[in-house]
Design a protein around this motif. Structure first.
Motif, PDB file in Angstrom:
ATOM      1  N   LEU A   1      10.772 -19.007 -10.971  1.00 27.67           N
ATOM      2  CA  LEU A   1       9.727 -18.588 -11.442  1.00 27.67           C
ATOM      3  C   LEU A   1       9.783 -17.250 -11.654  1.00 27.67           C
ATOM      4  CD1 LEU A   1       7.121 -20.503  -9.510  1.00 27.67           C
ATOM      5  CD2 LEU A   1       7.450 -20.774 -11.743  1.00 27.67           C
ATOM      6  N   PRO A   2       9.136 -16.476 -12.856  1.00 28.09           N
ATOM      7  CA  PRO A   2       9.320 -14.900 -12.868  1.00 28.09           C
ATOM      8  C   PRO A   2       8.771 -14.336 -11.601  1.00 28.09           C
ATOM      9  CG  PRO A   2       7.650 -15.965 -14.173  1.00 28.09           C
ATOM     10  CD  PRO A   2       8.243 -17.076 -13.617  1.00 28.09           C
ATOM     11  N   GLN A   3       9.291 -13.228 -11.542  1.00 30.94           N
ATOM     12  CA  GLN A   3       8.906 -12.137 -10.239  1.00 30.94           C
ATOM     13  C   GLN A   3       8.001 -11.003 -10.905  1.00 30.94           C
ATOM     14  OE1 GLN A   3      12.455 -11.205  -8.270  1.00 30.94           O
ATOM     15  NE2 GLN A   3      12.109 -12.396  -6.705  1.00 30.94           N
ATOM     16  N   ALA A   4       7.011 -10.681 -10.276  1.00 34.96           N
ATOM     17  CA  ALA A   4       6.289  -9.403 -10.438  1.00 34.96           C
ATOM     18  C   ALA A   4       6.807  -8.423  -9.477  1.00 34.96           C
ATOM     19  CB  ALA A   4       4.899  -9.788  -9.911  1.00 34.96           C
ATOM     20  N   THR A   5       6.814  -7.080 -10.084  1.00 33.60           N
ATOM     21  CA  THR A   5       7.302  -5.860  -9.252  1.00 33.60           C
ATOM     22  C   THR A   5       6.284  -5.161  -8.865  1.00 33.60           C
ATOM     23  OG1 THR A   5       9.619  -6.035 -10.234  1.00 33.60           O
ATOM     24  CG2 THR A   5       8.968  -4.130  -9.303  1.00 33.60           C
ATOM     25  N   PHE A   6       6.140  -4.937  -7.544  1.00 33.65           N
ATOM     26  CA  PHE A   6       5.155  -4.065  -7.109  1.00 33.65           C
ATOM     27  C   PHE A   6       5.782  -2.710  -6.437  1.00 33.65           C
ATOM     28  CE2 PHE A   6       3.510  -8.289  -6.589  1.00 33.65           C
ATOM     29  CZ  PHE A   6       2.240  -8.018  -6.898  1.00 33.65           C
ATOM     30  N   TRP A   7       5.035  -1.784  -6.489  1.00 29.57           N
ATOM     31  CA  TRP A   7       5.560  -0.510  -5.905  1.00 29.57           C
ATOM     32  C   TRP A   7       4.778  -0.031  -4.584  1.00 29.57           C
ATOM     33  CZ3 TRP A   7       9.968   1.947  -6.139  1.00 29.57           C
ATOM     34  CH2 TRP A   7      10.245   3.153  -5.854  1.00 29.57           C
ATOM     35  N   TRP A   8       5.094   0.014  -3.704  1.00 31.54           N
ATOM     36  CA  TRP A   8       4.376   0.176  -2.383  1.00 31.54           C
ATOM     37  C   TRP A   8       4.469   1.564  -1.718  1.00 31.54           C
ATOM     38  CZ3 TRP A   8       6.394   1.262   2.285  1.00 31.54           C
ATOM     39  CH2 TRP A   8       7.724   0.934   2.439  1.00 31.54           C
ATOM     40  N   THR A   9       3.330   2.051  -1.070  1.00 32.08           N
ATOM     41  CA  THR A   9       3.276   3.380  -0.440  1.00 32.08           C
ATOM     42  C   THR A   9       2.769   3.242   0.794  1.00 32.08           C
ATOM     43  OG1 THR A   9       3.423   4.521  -2.735  1.00 32.08           O
ATOM     44  CG2 THR A   9       2.897   5.962  -0.693  1.00 32.08           C
ATOM     45  N   LEU A  10       3.227   3.922   1.672  1.00 33.41           N
ATOM     46  CA  LEU A  10       2.459   3.728   3.257  1.00 33.41           C
ATOM     47  C   LEU A  10       2.416   5.255   3.584  1.00 33.41           C
ATOM     48  CD1 LEU A  10       1.807   2.404   5.756  1.00 33.41           C
ATOM     49  CD2 LEU A  10       4.050   2.409   6.482  1.00 33.41           C
ATOM     50  N   THR A  11       1.048   5.496   4.055  1.00 36.49           N
ATOM     51  CA  THR A  11       0.786   6.985   4.563  1.00 36.49           C
ATOM     52  C   THR A  11       0.071   6.786   5.906  1.00 36.49           C
ATOM     53  OG1 THR A  11      -1.039   7.144   3.434  1.00 36.49           O
ATOM     54  CG2 THR A  11       0.792   8.097   2.405  1.00 36.49           C
ATOM     55  N   PHE A  12       0.481   7.454   6.863  1.00 35.48           N
ATOM     56  CA  PHE A  12      -0.352   7.483   8.254  1.00 35.48           C
ATOM     57  C   PHE A  12      -0.370   8.596   8.734  1.00 35.48           C
ATOM     58  CE2 PHE A  12       3.495   7.136  10.550  1.00 35.48           C
ATOM     59  CZ  PHE A  12       4.261   6.578   9.952  1.00 35.48           C
ATOM     60  N   ARG A  13      -1.584   8.850   9.692  1.00 40.22           N
ATOM     61  CA  ARG A  13      -1.871  10.109  10.208  1.00 40.22           C
ATOM     62  C   ARG A  13      -1.918   9.784  11.706  1.00 40.22           C
ATOM     63  NH1 ARG A  13      -6.609  13.108   7.792  1.00 40.22           N
ATOM     64  NH2 ARG A  13      -7.438  10.997   7.579  1.00 40.22           N
ATOM     65  N   GLY A  14      -1.511  10.669  12.618  1.00 34.81           N
ATOM     66  CA  GLY A  14      -1.695  10.395  14.225  1.00 34.81           C
ATOM     67  C   GLY A  14      -0.337  10.023  14.711  1.00 34.81           C
ATOM     68  N   ALA A  15       0.615   9.809  14.069  1.00 29.78           N
ATOM     69  CA  ALA A  15       1.768   9.358  14.632  1.00 29.78           C
ATOM     70  C   ALA A  15       3.068  10.072  13.742  1.00 29.78           C
ATOM     71  CB  ALA A  15       2.334   7.911  14.870  1.00 29.78           C
TER      72      ALA A  15
ATOM     73  N   GLY B   1       4.674   8.202   4.170  1.00 27.28           N
ATOM     74  CA  GLY B   1       4.912   8.695   2.611  1.00 27.28           C
ATOM     75  C   GLY B   1       6.145   7.743   2.108  1.00 27.28           C
ATOM     76  N   ALA B   2       6.466   6.883   2.883  1.00 26.05           N
ATOM     77  CA  ALA B   2       7.620   5.750   2.631  1.00 26.05           C
ATOM     78  C   ALA B   2       6.856   5.146   1.581  1.00 26.05           C
ATOM     79  CB  ALA B   2       7.947   4.910   3.832  1.00 26.05           C
ATOM     80  N   SER B   3       7.981   4.673   0.659  1.00 26.82           N
ATOM     81  CA  SER B   3       7.631   3.770  -0.531  1.00 26.82           C
ATOM     82  C   SER B   3       8.869   3.197  -1.143  1.00 26.82           C
ATOM     83  CB  SER B   3       6.989   4.623  -1.736  1.00 26.82           C
ATOM     84  OG  SER B   3       8.005   5.643  -2.366  1.00 26.82           O
ATOM     85  N   ALA B   4       8.531   2.135  -1.603  1.00 23.50           N
ATOM     86  CA  ALA B   4       9.831   0.981  -2.222  1.00 23.50           C
ATOM     87  C   ALA B   4       9.224  -0.153  -2.910  1.00 23.50           C
ATOM     88  CB  ALA B   4      10.570   0.328  -1.068  1.00 23.50           C
ATOM     89  N   GLU B   5      10.085  -0.640  -3.778  1.00 23.71           N
ATOM     90  CA  GLU B   5       9.555  -2.011  -4.688  1.00 23.71           C
ATOM     91  C   GLU B   5       9.690  -3.170  -3.655  1.00 23.71           C
ATOM     92  OE1 GLU B   5      12.463  -2.663  -7.788  1.00 23.71           O
ATOM     93  OE2 GLU B   5      11.642  -0.861  -9.012  1.00 23.71           O
ATOM     94  N   LEU B   6       8.803  -3.952  -4.227  1.00 24.02           N
ATOM     95  CA  LEU B   6       8.387  -5.265  -3.363  1.00 24.02           C
ATOM     96  C   LEU B   6       8.411  -6.278  -4.652  1.00 24.02           C
ATOM     97  CD1 LEU B   6       7.513  -7.060  -0.950  1.00 24.02           C
ATOM     98  CD2 LEU B   6       5.202  -6.388  -1.605  1.00 24.02           C
ATOM     99  N   HIS B   7       9.208  -7.399  -4.441  1.00 24.79           N
ATOM    100  CA  HIS B   7       9.035  -8.510  -5.581  1.00 24.79           C
ATOM    101  C   HIS B   7       8.616  -9.673  -4.926  1.00 24.79           C
ATOM    102  CE1 HIS B   7      12.010  -6.116  -7.834  1.00 24.79           C
ATOM    103  NE2 HIS B   7      12.797  -5.761  -6.815  1.00 24.79           N
TER     104      HIS B   7
END
Lengths: 164, 204
Positions: free
Chosen positions: B124-138, B163-169
């Protein structure tokens, strides 16, 4: 920019626009104008089947010309008529053609190496620029210029020899 | 243009093949390509018209309009992250190649992955997502994961910085829970665990 295949409409447009030139080059390579249309149709059928493989690294025109030239060379190999002979070119010639100096030039054309003949045909029949000819034949633009120059020199030498 | 060029052009003109009849149908026949007849094209046009006319009644007119729109909007999903000791953050997902159909009166939304054909092998076809994670206190997190029904379905990063980010399929069946609030994010840090549920952000 790379592409994912050629559109059928683009291939059809090239066919309709340049069919005479494709057939002229194919006739000159195969040595038989009656077989030229058949060769060109086979080549375009192959182009239609494999159009998704076109990546747009060069112009579509060059890709189509390469397909036609390869199909014509294949047909000639299958016929086992290796170099184009004077008789082949006679058969290719238009019945109305009548040029007194034509015989010598025709013989000289038949004696040219294959690459020089192909470059000449693509230059004169298809009116292609050096880059497109190079991409159609898998050689550089510089090599196209040098090959065309060599072909002209050979033909000029022939004409000077027969001149009174 | 010198004498040779003129003479050569004249000579080659004698061999030129001219006025060859254009028979494109013969090329297509040799290629094994069958063109749709006018009748089938007319049937397809009528069917498309009927679907478009009845779309508002089905409640999917916005989705269809989006499908036909060349400037497709970027689909966004987000999860606010909360944790102990003032820990907070946000997980965001963007999917430029995904369309979303929101049927009226239904609680679930349907992501659509527009692809012309299914690739070889029937996957089946895949969707490509681009995720970003930000957090404070650690400073860093030991790992961040996607959870569904309490089970880890995807490790996003380990270790992770804010600030980490990457692709997710994701395939269609994996994307549906993401869009319907059935997937959550867990970020493990030395100061505690951040959690949040991913929600689709409708374009209003």
């Amino acid at each position: 920019m790379r592409r994912n295949g050629a559109a059928l409409t683009e291939i059809e447009a090239a066919y309709r626009l340049n069919l005479d030139a494709y057939c002229s080059v194919a006739a000159a390579i195969v040595g038989d104008r009656d077989a030229a249309r058949d060769v060109v149709h086979d080549a375009f059928a192959a182009a239609v089947r494999t159009r998704r493989a076109f990546r747009g690294d060069g112009p579509l025109q060059a890709w189509l010309w390469r397909t036609v030239v390869n199909a014509a060379l294949d047909r000639r190999r299958r016929r086992a008529t290796l170099p184009v002979t004077t008789a082949d070119l006679e058969r290719t010639a238009s019945p109305n053609g009548d040029d007194p100096s034509g015989g010598e030039l025709r013989d000289a054309l038949a004696r040219l190496p294959e690459r020089q003949r192909l470059v000449l045909f693509l230059r004169y029949y298809a009116d292609l620029d050096y880059r497109t000819i190079g991409e159609a034949l898998g050689i550089t633009s510089g090599a196209v210029g040098a090959t065309l120059h060599a072909a002209h020199a050979a033909l000029r030498s022939t004409l000077e020899e027969v001149a009174p | 243009v010198n004498e040779l060029d003129t003479s050569l052009a004249l000579q080659l003109d004698r061999y030129a093949v001219v006025d060859v009849p254009r028979e494109w149908e013969d090329v297509l026949r040799r290629a094994g390509v069958r063109r749709r007849g006018r009748a089938s094209l007319a049937v397809a046009a009528v069917a498309t018209g009927l679907v478009l006319a009845s779309a508002p009644a089905l409640g999917v007119d916005d989705g269809l309009r989006t499908l036909l729109d060349r400037d497709r909007p970027v689909v966004r999903l987000s999860a606010p992250l909360v944790g102990p000791n003032g820990l907070s953050g946000r997980f965001q997902l963007e999917a430029p190649g995904v369309l979303v159909v929101e049927p009226r009166g239904r609680r679930r939304v349907l992501p659509v992955i527009p692809r012309g054909r299914v690739p070889r092998g029937g996957r089946l076809p895949q969707a490509t997502f681009w995720w970003t994670l930000t957090f404070r206190g650690a400073d860093t997190a030991t790992r961040a994961v996607l959870l569904r029904r309490g089970r880890v379905v995807q490790t996003l990063c380990a270790p992770c910085r804010s600030g980490a980010s990457a692709e997710l399929h994701a395939r269609m069946f994996q994307a549906v829970p993401l869009f319907n609030g059935l997937t959550s994010v867990r970020v493990d840090t030395s100061d505690g665990v951040l959690r949040g549920r991913i929600r689709f952000l409708p374009r209003r």
